[in-house]
Scaffold this motif. Structure first.
Motif, PDB file in Angstrom:
ATOM      1  N   THR A   1      -8.326  -1.964   7.694  1.00 16.34           N
ATOM      2  CA  THR A   1      -8.290  -0.778   6.829  1.00 16.34           C
ATOM      3  C   THR A   1      -9.708  -0.469   6.340  1.00 16.34           C
TER       4      THR A   1
ATOM      5  N   ARG B   1      -0.312  -1.210   6.476  1.00 17.64           N
ATOM      6  CA  ARG B   1       1.124  -1.043   6.633  1.00 17.64           C
ATOM      7  C   ARG B   1       1.746  -2.070   7.581  1.00 17.64           C
TER       8      ARG B   1
ATOM      9  N   ASN C   1      -2.544   3.608   8.465  1.00 23.99           N
ATOM     10  CA  ASN C   1      -3.176   2.590   7.632  1.00 23.99           C
ATOM     11  C   ASN C   1      -2.792   1.193   8.125  1.00 23.99           C
TER      12      ASN C   1
ATOM     13  N   MET D   1      -7.665  11.237  10.747  1.00 26.14           N
ATOM     14  CA  MET D   1      -6.461  10.545  10.277  1.00 26.14           C
ATOM     15  C   MET D   1      -6.231   9.265  11.078  1.00 26.14           C
TER      16      MET D   1
ATOM     17  N   THR E   1       0.844  -1.185   0.000  1.00 29.24           N
ATOM     18  CA  THR E   1       0.000   0.000   0.000  1.00 29.24           C
ATOM     19  C   THR E   1       0.876   1.229   0.000  1.00 29.24           C
ATOM     20  N   GLU E   2       0.505   2.193  -0.830  1.00 33.75           N
ATOM     21  CA  GLU E   2       1.298   3.423  -0.874  1.00 33.75           C
ATOM     22  C   GLU E   2       0.933   4.322   0.302  1.00 33.75           C
ATOM     23  N   GLN E   3      -0.319   4.165   0.737  1.00 36.67           N
ATOM     24  CA  GLN E   3      -0.846   5.093   1.731  1.00 36.67           C
ATOM     25  C   GLN E   3      -0.437   4.708   3.144  1.00 36.67           C
ATOM     26  N   ALA E   4       0.459   5.462   3.757  1.00 34.48           N
ATOM     27  CA  ALA E   4       0.861   5.165   5.131  1.00 34.48           C
ATOM     28  C   ALA E   4      -0.211   5.624   6.106  1.00 34.48           C
ATOM     29  N   VAL E   5      -0.905   6.691   5.732  1.00 34.36           N
ATOM     30  CA  VAL E   5      -1.898   7.275   6.635  1.00 34.36           C
ATOM     31  C   VAL E   5      -3.215   7.434   5.878  1.00 34.36           C
ATOM     32  N   LEU E   6      -4.320   7.064   6.526  1.00 30.40           N
ATOM     33  CA  LEU E   6      -5.648   7.268   5.930  1.00 30.40           C
ATOM     34  C   LEU E   6      -6.132   8.654   6.372  1.00 30.40           C
ATOM     35  N   ILE E   7      -6.542   9.473   5.439  1.00 26.58           N
ATOM     36  CA  ILE E   7      -6.980  10.835   5.783  1.00 26.58           C
ATOM     37  C   ILE E   7      -8.330  11.104   5.126  1.00 26.58           C
ATOM     38  N   LYS E   8      -9.231  11.723   5.897  1.00 29.80           N
ATOM     39  CA  LYS E   8     -10.511  12.126   5.295  1.00 29.80           C
ATOM     40  C   LYS E   8     -10.939  13.472   5.873  1.00 29.80           C
TER      41      LYS E   8
END
Ligand code: HEC
Ligand code: HEC
Length: 348
Positions: free
Chosen positions: A336, A318, A315, A312, A220-227
């Motif tokens: 996730t 990771r 993820n 935040m 996964t490229e996304q280390a952190v989930l953000i919305k």
């Protein structure tokens, strides 16, 4: 004055000497390996390294390659240490086996009957090593595992193992076994040397299995989930709590992010953290890999920046890679999805 110069020179020389001194294998081992294999190599999450039966069937070359390549997806990490540092660790591990000299094995491939080896493997090896050589569930000695299983069987289809072990070394392990572990020798009446050659060839054939099946680590490229949240800080925090509960978690607590890190009352009021937990998931995660505890209970951070509110979270996907543990994949994937669902619900 002259004494001072001599002392200065001596210090200078010894400092230079220390900088060029050979790396200390014991120290490197303590820093890089002891947490899993035990301070004295007695085992832990990793398998024992001191047993004479291990030392007698592991060449220096095997140890070097095992340290360098690790076992992708099987907890044992690949190392970025220099070759001299790895040699120093190998020398240190050898120090435990003073009674036996380091064995070496020819690299000539062994020609056996893969088909017959496969049948032998299914009846004599698969109960411990898995039908496709994927290894026992749980790794090493202390992960959750049946109590009668003293040591989990390593993955034999692992690219790290296959690249490190020569055919002749695998044969030696089968002939001699590893006394002191559940791995017995196979030179009994049914297992003639020819059968062992067939088994070795079958194990070698695992190299043909695509790597994404034998050493799958979630990418996964996304280390952190953000919305982004359309609501203000207080409403978003309240929404996250409710969304966690409606997604089958128990709300644990909510606090300012810097709580305990700065004097009380001085925490940034625009940064909060919401903790929640699902005990079934927590137990199964900890049973699979206790290191997951570092990231538990589950948490979502809610911050306000320039009047905008964001949610935040680290993820969970990771973790599969950080811990190099394929067995966490399904759980990380599920976590996730749930984090994203909670964040989504909180914005409705
Ligand atoms: C995070 C835990 C962890 C760390 C750190 C770790 N190992 Fe391992 N190691 C393991 C596990 C688990 C296995 C067994 C892999 C399997 O089950 O397939 C293993 C396997 C091995 C093996 C193969 C053993 C055999 O029976 O052939 C060797 C050798 C080894 N490790 C040496 C080391 C050395 C040296 C270091 C430090 C440079 C190290 N390990 C660091 C967990 C670890
Ligand atoms: C009762 C369970 C059990 C059975 C059955 C078993 N093994 Fe093992 N095997 C183990 C364990 C446990 C180890 C790890 C030993 C150690 O820590 O040194 C091991 C180690 C090995 C290794 C060395 C791998 C490594 O990373 O160190 C090979 C190769 C191997 N086994 C092949 C086989 C084959 C082939 C068979 C069938 C003929 C077989 N084993 C049957 C439990 C078993």
């Amino acid at each position: 004055m002259r004494y001072r110069i001599i002392i200065f020179l001596l210090l200078f020389l010894t400092a230079g000497f220390q900088a060029h001194a050979a790396p200390d294998g014991g120290e490197l081992y303590a820093r890089n390996c002891a947490a899993c294999h035990g301070e004295k190599g007695e085992s832990g999450i990793g398998v024992p390294l001191t047993l004479p039966s291990f030392q007698a069937t592991a060449s220096d070359d095997y140890l070097r390659k095992t340290i360098r390549l690790g076992r992708p997806g099987r907890v044992m990490p690949a190392s970025t240490l220099s070759d001299t540092e790895i040699d120093a660790i190998v020398g240190f591990i050898r120090g435990w086996g003073r009674q036996s000299r380091a064995p070496s094995f020819p690299t000539t491939p062994i020609q056996g009957n893969v088909e017959h080896g496969s049948r032998l493997f299914a009846t004599q090896c698969a109960t411990c090593h898995g039908a496709n050589g994927e290894g026992g569930k749980g790794t090493g000695v202390t992960f959750s595992r049946p109590r009668d299983q003293q040591i989990m069987a390593p993955a034999l289809n692992n690219p790290g193992f296959l690249a490190a072990a020569s055919d002749a070394m695998i044969k030696a392990i089968l002939v001699k076994g590893r006394d002191g572990t559940p791995m017995s020798h196979f030179t009994g009446k049914e297992s003639a040397l020819e059968d062992i050659n067939d088994l070795v060839s079958f194990i070698r054939s695992f190299e043909k299995i695509p790597k994404h099946l034998t050493a799958a680590v979630l990418e996964t490229e996304q280390a952190v989930l953000i919305k982004d949240s359309p609501y203000d800080l207080a409403t978003t925090i309240a929404n996250v709590k409710l969304a966690a509960i409606s997604n089958n978690f128990i709300f644990i607590r909510e606090q300012r992010l810097a709580y305990g890190l700065v004097p009380e009352g001085q925490e940034d009021p625009r940064q909060h953290i919401v903790y929640f937990c699902n005990f079934n998931m927590l137990n199964s995660a900890l049973a699979t890999d206790p290191r997951v505890g570092l990231f538990l209970p589950c948490r979502i951070t809610v911050v306000e920046q320039n009047g905008k509110v964001k949610m935040m979270a680290v993820n969970p996907k990771r973790l599969s890679k950080i811990f190099n543990n394929t067995e966490l994949n399904a759980l990380c994937d599920e976590m996730t999805k749930r984090y994203l669902a909670i964040m989504e619900d909180a914005t409705i």
